[in-house]
Design a protein around this motif. Structure first.
Motif, PDB file in Angstrom:
ATOM      1  N   VAL A   1       0.827  -1.208   0.000  1.00 37.21           N
ATOM      2  CA  VAL A   1       0.000   0.000   0.000  1.00 37.21           C
ATOM      3  C   VAL A   1       0.861   1.257   0.000  1.00 37.21           C
ATOM      4  CG1 VAL A   1      -1.662   1.326   1.369  1.00 37.21           C
ATOM      5  CG2 VAL A   1      -2.005  -1.119   1.026  1.00 37.21           C
ATOM      6  N   TRP A   2       2.001   1.217   0.676  1.00 40.07           N
ATOM      7  CA  TRP A   2       2.928   2.351   0.675  1.00 40.07           C
ATOM      8  C   TRP A   2       3.749   2.276  -0.600  1.00 40.07           C
ATOM      9  CZ3 TRP A   2       3.402   6.752   3.254  1.00 40.07           C
ATOM     10  CH2 TRP A   2       4.589   7.473   3.161  1.00 40.07           C
ATOM     11  N   ASP A   3       3.663   3.317  -1.444  1.00 42.27           N
ATOM     12  CA  ASP A   3       4.331   3.257  -2.757  1.00 42.27           C
ATOM     13  C   ASP A   3       5.754   3.791  -2.737  1.00 42.27           C
ATOM     14  OD1 ASP A   3       4.137   6.023  -2.691  1.00 42.27           O
ATOM     15  OD2 ASP A   3       3.005   6.212  -4.551  1.00 42.27           O
ATOM     16  N   GLY A   4       6.238   4.110  -1.548  1.00 44.04           N
ATOM     17  CA  GLY A   4       7.582   4.669  -1.405  1.00 44.04           C
ATOM     18  C   GLY A   4       7.539   6.126  -1.011  1.00 44.04           C
ATOM     19  N   LEU A   5       6.443   6.801  -1.336  1.00 43.98           N
ATOM     20  CA  LEU A   5       6.274   8.210  -0.992  1.00 43.98           C
ATOM     21  C   LEU A   5       4.944   8.503  -0.307  1.00 43.98           C
ATOM     22  CD1 LEU A   5       7.640   9.817  -4.307  1.00 43.98           C
ATOM     23  CD2 LEU A   5       8.775   9.800  -2.079  1.00 43.98           C
ATOM     24  N   SER A   6       3.936   7.696  -0.593  1.00 44.00           N
ATOM     25  CA  SER A   6       2.611   7.918  -0.016  1.00 44.00           C
ATOM     26  C   SER A   6       1.797   6.641  -0.154  1.00 44.00           C
ATOM     27  CB  SER A   6       1.899   9.096  -0.703  1.00 44.00           C
ATOM     28  OG  SER A   6       1.676   8.810  -2.083  1.00 44.00           O
ATOM     29  N   ALA A   7       0.536   6.703   0.264  1.00 44.30           N
ATOM     30  CA  ALA A   7      -0.342   5.535   0.197  1.00 44.30           C
ATOM     31  C   ALA A   7      -1.620   5.929  -0.539  1.00 44.30           C
ATOM     32  CB  ALA A   7      -0.660   5.019   1.593  1.00 44.30           C
ATOM     33  N   PRO A   8      -1.580   5.941  -1.879  1.00 45.28           N
ATOM     34  CA  PRO A   8      -2.755   6.392  -2.630  1.00 45.28           C
ATOM     35  C   PRO A   8      -4.007   5.568  -2.383  1.00 45.28           C
ATOM     36  CG  PRO A   8      -1.073   5.428  -4.083  1.00 45.28           C
ATOM     37  CD  PRO A   8      -0.441   5.631  -2.758  1.00 45.28           C
ATOM     38  N   ALA A   9      -3.860   4.353  -1.881  1.00 44.34           N
ATOM     39  CA  ALA A   9      -5.032   3.517  -1.614  1.00 44.34           C
ATOM     40  C   ALA A   9      -5.974   4.135  -0.591  1.00 44.34           C
ATOM     41  CB  ALA A   9      -4.594   2.130  -1.146  1.00 44.34           C
ATOM     42  N   VAL A  10      -5.464   5.035   0.255  1.00 44.35           N
ATOM     43  CA  VAL A  10      -6.337   5.652   1.261  1.00 44.35           C
ATOM     44  C   VAL A  10      -7.422   6.506   0.617  1.00 44.35           C
ATOM     45  CG1 VAL A  10      -4.483   5.629   2.977  1.00 44.35           C
ATOM     46  CG2 VAL A  10      -4.878   7.704   1.618  1.00 44.35           C
ATOM     47  N   LEU A  11      -7.221   6.916  -0.641  1.00 45.90           N
ATOM     48  CA  LEU A  11      -8.240   7.691  -1.347  1.00 45.90           C
ATOM     49  C   LEU A  11      -9.334   6.785  -1.917  1.00 45.90           C
ATOM     50  CD1 LEU A  11      -6.073  10.294  -3.329  1.00 45.90           C
ATOM     51  CD2 LEU A  11      -7.157  10.529  -1.074  1.00 45.90           C
ATOM     52  N   GLY A  12      -9.119   5.482  -1.874  1.00 43.18           N
ATOM     53  CA  GLY A  12     -10.110   4.538  -2.367  1.00 43.18           C
ATOM     54  C   GLY A  12      -9.897   4.162  -3.813  1.00 43.18           C
ATOM     55  N   ILE A  13      -9.951   2.864  -4.096  1.00 42.25           N
ATOM     56  CA  ILE A  13      -9.786   2.355  -5.466  1.00 42.25           C
ATOM     57  C   ILE A  13     -10.940   1.401  -5.757  1.00 42.25           C
ATOM     58  CG2 ILE A  13      -8.291   1.140  -7.085  1.00 42.25           C
ATOM     59  CD1 ILE A  13      -5.921   1.806  -5.209  1.00 42.25           C
ATOM     60  N   HIS A  14     -11.759   1.776  -6.686  1.00 43.90           N
ATOM     61  CA  HIS A  14     -12.882   0.950  -7.128  1.00 43.90           C
ATOM     62  C   HIS A  14     -12.557   0.384  -8.500  1.00 43.90           C
ATOM     63  CE1 HIS A  14     -16.936  -0.352  -8.116  1.00 43.90           C
ATOM     64  NE2 HIS A  14     -16.910   0.384  -9.211  1.00 43.90           N
ATOM     65  N   THR A  15     -12.895  -0.872  -8.731  1.00 42.22           N
ATOM     66  CA  THR A  15     -12.718  -1.479 -10.050  1.00 42.22           C
ATOM     67  C   THR A  15     -14.088  -1.703 -10.669  1.00 42.22           C
ATOM     68  OG1 THR A  15     -10.682  -2.567  -9.328  1.00 42.22           O
ATOM     69  CG2 THR A  15     -11.725  -3.400 -11.337  1.00 42.22           C
ATOM     70  N   THR A  16     -14.325  -1.116 -11.830  1.00 42.63           N
ATOM     71  CA  THR A  16     -15.612  -1.221 -12.500  1.00 42.63           C
ATOM     72  C   THR A  16     -15.718  -2.556 -13.237  1.00 42.63           C
ATOM     73  OG1 THR A  16     -15.062  -0.380 -14.713  1.00 42.63           O
ATOM     74  CG2 THR A  16     -15.359   1.257 -12.971  1.00 42.63           C
ATOM     75  N   PRO A  17     -16.907  -2.899 -13.727  1.00 42.20           N
ATOM     76  CA  PRO A  17     -16.991  -4.035 -14.646  1.00 42.20           C
ATOM     77  C   PRO A  17     -16.105  -3.789 -15.862  1.00 42.20           C
ATOM     78  CG  PRO A  17     -19.182  -3.332 -13.952  1.00 42.20           C
ATOM     79  CD  PRO A  17     -18.232  -2.287 -13.464  1.00 42.20           C
ATOM     80  N   ALA A  18     -15.603  -4.870 -16.437  1.00 38.07           N
ATOM     81  CA  ALA A  18     -14.794  -4.738 -17.653  1.00 38.07           C
ATOM     82  C   ALA A  18     -15.665  -4.297 -18.814  1.00 38.07           C
ATOM     83  CB  ALA A  18     -14.118  -6.062 -17.981  1.00 38.07           C
ATOM     84  N   VAL A  19     -15.079  -3.481 -19.668  1.00 43.50           N
ATOM     85  CA  VAL A  19     -15.774  -3.067 -20.884  1.00 43.50           C
ATOM     86  C   VAL A  19     -15.877  -4.252 -21.837  1.00 43.50           C
ATOM     87  CG1 VAL A  19     -15.658  -1.558 -22.903  1.00 43.50           C
ATOM     88  CG2 VAL A  19     -14.991  -0.684 -20.647  1.00 43.50           C
ATOM     89  N   ASN A  20     -17.041  -4.434 -22.420  1.00 48.70           N
ATOM     90  CA  ASN A  20     -17.230  -5.479 -23.426  1.00 48.70           C
ATOM     91  C   ASN A  20     -16.347  -5.159 -24.628  1.00 48.70           C
ATOM     92  OD1 ASN A  20     -18.104  -7.205 -25.439  1.00 48.70           O
ATOM     93  ND2 ASN A  20     -20.277  -6.935 -25.013  1.00 48.70           N
ATOM     94  N   ALA A  21     -15.392  -6.021 -24.890  1.00 52.46           N
ATOM     95  CA  ALA A  21     -14.423  -5.776 -25.962  1.00 52.46           C
ATOM     96  C   ALA A  21     -14.790  -6.487 -27.251  1.00 52.46           C
ATOM     97  CB  ALA A  21     -13.036  -6.205 -25.518  1.00 52.46           C
ATOM     98  N   GLY A  22     -16.033  -6.950 -27.365  1.00 53.28           N
ATOM     99  CA  GLY A  22     -16.466  -7.616 -28.579  1.00 53.28           C
ATOM    100  C   GLY A  22     -17.049  -6.640 -29.581  1.00 53.28           C
ATOM    101  N   GLY A  23     -17.089  -7.048 -30.838  1.00 53.04           N
ATOM    102  CA  GLY A  23     -17.656  -6.199 -31.878  1.00 53.04           C
ATOM    103  C   GLY A  23     -16.604  -5.362 -32.561  1.00 53.04           C
TER     104      GLY A  23
END
Length: 300
Positions: free
Chosen positions: A64-86
């Motif tokens: 979580v500590w990237d060497g300078l800060s901890a950006p994860a404290v701001l929250g990281i959400h992962t959305t559904p994947a975009v449909n890559a078909g078509g």
């Protein structure tokens, strides 16, 4: 906070840094990671469709500590994947919708490719919402071809399509290219014609990092697109065209921080990872890069 269904396909991968984050709800997260596993026009080594999942898997091993800060404290959400078909056009439109949805909520879209064409969807979404903004591009290639292998939506044309966009103030986005070392004569001519600023890999190797990095009139709002082949293959080898003589890891982070510091970051992407069996180092480096860029946004 319902998300539109731009998914519609199976995509099995953990959320970004899921191993360390208890709350990944979209309303509580500054960063929204959007997997876009699109691959249609790669011209040498393939496999970029597997890049987003590999980055998400590798992110489980990050600290979580990237060497300078901890950006994860701001929250990281992962959305559904975009449909890559078509068609490429339909996929780009779905990415545009996904990025628009994130931007409307004041979060930072973090797009994971897939081939570099996915960037166009993000840029279209931002051009429809913002006045003049700049694009900082890390890449081994200029990607300024008018068309490539019969397609104007090839990964080799994405920056040319960016120049076609019009922001809400009627101006076109401006581009600053870093690490380029493979160009066609057409691209060299277009760079001169359009005054596209750049710090190519050879100039960086011979003269080091200039200060200041960006032109004095470069826009305050920026989007960063990072094709991993911009890095030297000693850092990330798992990409379609690992051109020798690229940017080193620490130089890349320094350059990105200089480009983003003090600016409004509209979003960023990391694209063109093509995972290779047994090469965990490339996947992990790409995940580390994504998280390092989050840290730069956090620190401003």
């Amino acid at each position: 906070m319902d998300q539109p269904n731009w998914n519609g396909v199976e995509f099995e991968a953990p959320d970004f840094l899921e191993s360390e984050l208890a709350d990944r709800s979209p309303e509580n997260c500054r960063f929204h990671v959007i997997p876009a596993p699109f691959e249609a026009s790669v011209s040498y080594g393939g496999g970029t469709a597997n890049g987003p999942a590999a980055i998400l898997e590798a992110s489980q091993q990050l600290e979580v500590w990237d060497g300078l800060s901890a950006p994860a404290v701001l929250g990281i959400h992962t959305t559904p994947a975009v449909n890559a078909g078509g068609t490429a056009q339909s996929v780009v439109s779905r990415i545009e919708a996904a990025v628009s949805w994130v931007a409307e909520r004041g979060a930072v879209p973090v797009l994971l490719g897939g081939e570099h064409t996915v960037t166009l969807g993000a840029l279209r979404a931002l051009a429809a919402r913002h006045e003049r903004f700049g694009i900082v591009q890390f890449d081994a290639h200029a990607d300024l071809r008018q068309s490539y292998e019969g397609s104007k939506l090839s990964h080799a044309c994405v920056m040319r399509r960016a120049l076609d966009l019009t922001c809400t103030d009627g101006l076109h986005p401006e581009i600053f290219q870093i690490g380029v070392r493979a160009l066609s004569p057409e691209e060299v001519a277009l760079r001169r014609e359009r005054g596209i600023a750049h710090l190519d890999a050879r100039a960086l190797a011979l003269h080091g990092i200039p200060r200041p990095l960006l032109p004095p009139d470069f826009p305050e709002k920026v989007y960063l697109t990072f094709d991993v082949d911009g890095l030297d293959p000693s850092v990330i080898r798992a990409t379609g065209t690992p051109v020798p003589g690229g940017v080193g890891w620490h130089d890349a982070l320094t350059l990105a921080e200089m480009a983003l510091k003090g600016r409004t970051v509209l979003g960023f992407d990391v694209v063109e990872l093509a995972p290779a069996e047994g090469d965990h180092a490339s996947d992990f480096a790409a995940a580390q890069l994504v998280y390092a860029l989050m840290g730069m946004v956090q620190r401003g």
